[in-house]
Design an enzyme around this catalytic site. Structure first.
Site, PDB file in Angstrom:
ATOM      1  N   ASP A  11       0.828  -1.118  -0.040  1.00  0.00           N
ATOM      2  CA  ASP A  11      -0.110  -0.310  -0.156  1.00  0.00           C
ATOM      3  C   ASP A  11       1.013   1.303  -0.008  1.00  0.00           C
ATOM      4  O   ASP A  11       2.046   1.276   0.386  1.00  0.00           O
ATOM      5  CB  ASP A  11      -0.717  -0.209   1.198  1.00  0.00           C
ATOM      6  N   LEU A  12       0.330   2.491  -0.616  1.00  0.00           N
ATOM      7  CA  LEU A  12       1.109   3.680  -0.334  1.00  0.00           C
ATOM      8  C   LEU A  12       1.107   4.450   0.752  1.00  0.00           C
ATOM      9  O   LEU A  12       1.840   4.796   1.553  1.00  0.00           O
ATOM     10  CB  LEU A  12       0.810   4.193  -1.882  1.00  0.00           C
ATOM     11  N   ASP A  13      -0.222   4.975   0.790  1.00  0.00           N
ATOM     12  CA  ASP A  13      -0.442   6.107   1.832  1.00  0.00           C
ATOM     13  C   ASP A  13      -0.702   5.467   3.222  1.00  0.00           C
ATOM     14  O   ASP A  13      -1.415   4.564   3.547  1.00  0.00           O
ATOM     15  CB  ASP A  13      -1.835   6.690   1.538  1.00  0.00           C
ATOM     16  N   THR A  19       1.523  10.215   3.589  1.00  0.00           N
ATOM     17  CA  THR A  19       0.309  10.917   2.843  1.00  0.00           C
ATOM     18  C   THR A  19      -1.069  10.607   3.392  1.00  0.00           C
ATOM     19  O   THR A  19      -1.872  11.691   3.193  1.00  0.00           O
ATOM     20  CB  THR A  19       0.445  10.439   1.399  1.00  0.00           C
ATOM     21  N   LYS A  47      -9.099   5.352   5.840  1.00  0.00           N
ATOM     22  CA  LYS A  47      -8.146   4.749   5.132  1.00  0.00           C
ATOM     23  C   LYS A  47      -8.247   3.749   4.156  1.00  0.00           C
ATOM     24  O   LYS A  47      -9.241   2.935   4.457  1.00  0.00           O
ATOM     25  CB  LYS A  47      -7.323   4.394   6.501  1.00  0.00           C
ATOM     26  N   SER A 118      -2.213   0.518  -4.473  1.00  0.00           N
ATOM     27  CA  SER A 118      -3.051   1.727  -3.721  1.00  0.00           C
ATOM     28  C   SER A 118      -4.384   2.332  -4.582  1.00  0.00           C
ATOM     29  O   SER A 118      -4.473   1.858  -5.528  1.00  0.00           O
ATOM     30  CB  SER A 118      -1.992   2.949  -3.893  1.00  0.00           C
ATOM     31  N   ALA A 119      -5.076   2.664  -3.625  1.00  0.00           N
ATOM     32  CA  ALA A 119      -6.452   3.052  -4.152  1.00  0.00           C
ATOM     33  C   ALA A 119      -6.390   4.634  -4.701  1.00  0.00           C
ATOM     34  O   ALA A 119      -7.257   5.050  -5.088  1.00  0.00           O
ATOM     35  CB  ALA A 119      -7.318   3.191  -2.979  1.00  0.00           C
ATOM     36  N   LYS A 149     -10.808  -1.184  -2.036  1.00  0.00           N
ATOM     37  CA  LYS A 149     -10.963  -2.013  -0.696  1.00  0.00           C
ATOM     38  C   LYS A 149     -12.222  -1.560   0.099  1.00  0.00           C
ATOM     39  O   LYS A 149     -12.779  -0.503   0.169  1.00  0.00           O
ATOM     40  CB  LYS A 149      -9.461  -1.483  -0.106  1.00  0.00           C
ATOM     41  N   GLU A 173      -0.365  -3.344   4.740  1.00  0.00           N
ATOM     42  CA  GLU A 173      -1.278  -2.316   4.411  1.00  0.00           C
ATOM     43  C   GLU A 173      -1.267  -1.621   6.016  1.00  0.00           C
ATOM     44  O   GLU A 173      -0.926  -2.243   7.071  1.00  0.00           O
ATOM     45  CB  GLU A 173      -2.767  -3.170   4.599  1.00  0.00           C
ATOM     46  N   ASP A 174      -1.903  -0.426   6.092  1.00  0.00           N
ATOM     47  CA  ASP A 174      -1.974   0.426   7.395  1.00  0.00           C
ATOM     48  C   ASP A 174      -3.547   0.483   7.639  1.00  0.00           C
ATOM     49  O   ASP A 174      -3.759   0.988   8.395  1.00  0.00           O
ATOM     50  CB  ASP A 174      -1.394   1.764   7.396  1.00  0.00           C
TER      51      ASP A 174
HETATM   52  C1  BG6 Z   1      -5.973   5.656  -0.124  1.00  0.00           C
HETATM   53  C2  BG6 Z   1      -6.209   6.542   0.964  1.00  0.00           C
HETATM   54  O1  BG6 Z   1      -4.508   4.998  -0.531  1.00  0.00           O
HETATM   55  O2  BG6 Z   1      -6.214   6.387  -1.553  1.00  0.00           O
HETATM   56  C3  BG6 Z   1      -7.240   7.122   0.953  1.00  0.00           C
HETATM   57  O3  BG6 Z   1      -5.869   5.541   2.034  1.00  0.00           O
HETATM   58  C4  BG6 Z   1      -7.575   8.010  -0.156  1.00  0.00           C
HETATM   59  O4  BG6 Z   1      -7.245   8.024   2.166  1.00  0.00           O
HETATM   60  C5  BG6 Z   1      -7.529   7.201  -1.518  1.00  0.00           C
HETATM   61  O5  BG6 Z   1      -8.966   8.542  -0.090  1.00  0.00           O
HETATM   62  C6  BG6 Z   1      -7.774   7.845  -2.756  1.00  0.00           C
HETATM   63  O6  BG6 Z   1      -6.606   8.667  -3.162  1.00  0.00           O
HETATM   64  P1  BG6 Z   1      -6.820   9.588  -4.315  1.00  0.00           P
HETATM   65  O7  BG6 Z   1      -5.580  10.395  -4.315  1.00  0.00           O
HETATM   66  O8  BG6 Z   1      -7.096   8.911  -5.480  1.00  0.00           O
HETATM   67  O9  BG6 Z   1      -7.844  10.828  -3.967  1.00  0.00           O
HETATM   68 MG    MG Z   2      -2.872   3.232   3.290  1.00  0.00          MG
END
Ligand code: BG6
Ligand code: MG
Length: 225
Positions: A11-13, A19, A47, A118-119, A149, A173-174
């Site tokens: 996962d990224l964020d 972030t 999240k 990542s989402a 997710k 994942e967090d």
């Molecule tokens: C996820 C985050 O990785 O990405 C969420 O945990 C975030 O908080 C989601 O809303 C979507 O991100 P983005 O950058 O497409 O708005």
């Molecule tokens: Mg995350």
């Protein structure tokens, strides 16, 4: 013989960089403007959740619910993304969370493949800013994922693109929704955070500093028996 995974999906964020905090600040600013109260406790359930689903959850918190059209909702989500982009403008490699560079390095040296699950539609941009793009064999395009997710699609998409069986994958994942997605994909889940949110992870560490490549391989191996 020891069982080794063939793919690590990160996962990224909140795992590679913090972030997750910037997403919260962006949503908080939008919510304040709409007269909706959100706090860090509520944010835990945002999240890992994609942009439009996050907006829906925030709008549900309103004490005087307003009906927004799809177009208006896209406008609100775009406004939040603008706030978020301002916040990530100055991100650089110093924003990589502790332990992550060593983990990616050990992962790369081992020959086990590396993907990003990542989402976020901003994921590639952030990886570039962190100068980490070269580590990744595959980056899931969040715009091509139909079910976010906790649906497993984000993780299975990475494994399928690389032709790797789901049981041979580790997902890091967090987010509670993220750990659930990894588990439902039939993969080994590594949670980063506290037990109150991530007790369903196969292996849990408190922070990224504690992510140790050989240890994760051992935990994966134990789970096979
Ligand atoms: C996820 C985050 O990785 O990405 C969420 O945990 C975030 O908080 C989601 O809303 C979507 O991100 P983005 O950058 O497409 O708005
Ligand atoms: Mg995350």
């Amino acid at each position: 013989m020891r069982q080794s995974p063939k793919l690590f999906i990160y996962d990224l964020d909140g795992v590679i960089t913090d972030t997750a905090e910037f997403h919260y600040l962006g949503w908080k600013k939008l919510a304040d403007e709409l007269g909706i109260t959100i706090d860090r406790h509520f944010n835990e359930q945002l999240k890992g959740i994609n942009r439009m689903d996050s907006l829906d959850r925030i709008l549900e918190q309103s004490t005087s619910p307003t009906e927004f059209s799809e177009e208006e909702k896209i406008g609100l989500a775009t406004r939040k993304n603008g706030y978020y982009l301002e916040l990530i403008e100055s991100i650089d490699p110093s924003h990589i969370l502790p332990g992550i560079k060593d983990l990616l390095e050990a992962n790369k040296q081992s020959g086990i493949k590396i993907a990003l699950g990542s989402a976020s539609k901003n994921a590639s941009r952030i990886l570039d800013k962190l100068e980490l793009t070269g580590y990744f064999d595959y980056v899931v395009n969040a715009a091509e994922i139909t079910n976010g997710k906790p649906d497993p699609e984000t993780f299975t998409a990475a494994a399928d693109a690389l032709g790797i069986a789901h049981a041979d994958c580790v997902g890091i994942e967090d987010a509670a929704a993220g750990v659930e997605a990894v588990n439902r994909a039939g993969m080994f889940s590594v949670g980063v955070g506290d037990e109150a949110h991530l007790a369903h992870a196969d292996y849990l560490v408190e922070n990224t500093q504690q992510l140790e490549f050989q240890q994760i391989l051992q935990e994966f191996d134990k789970k096979q028996k």
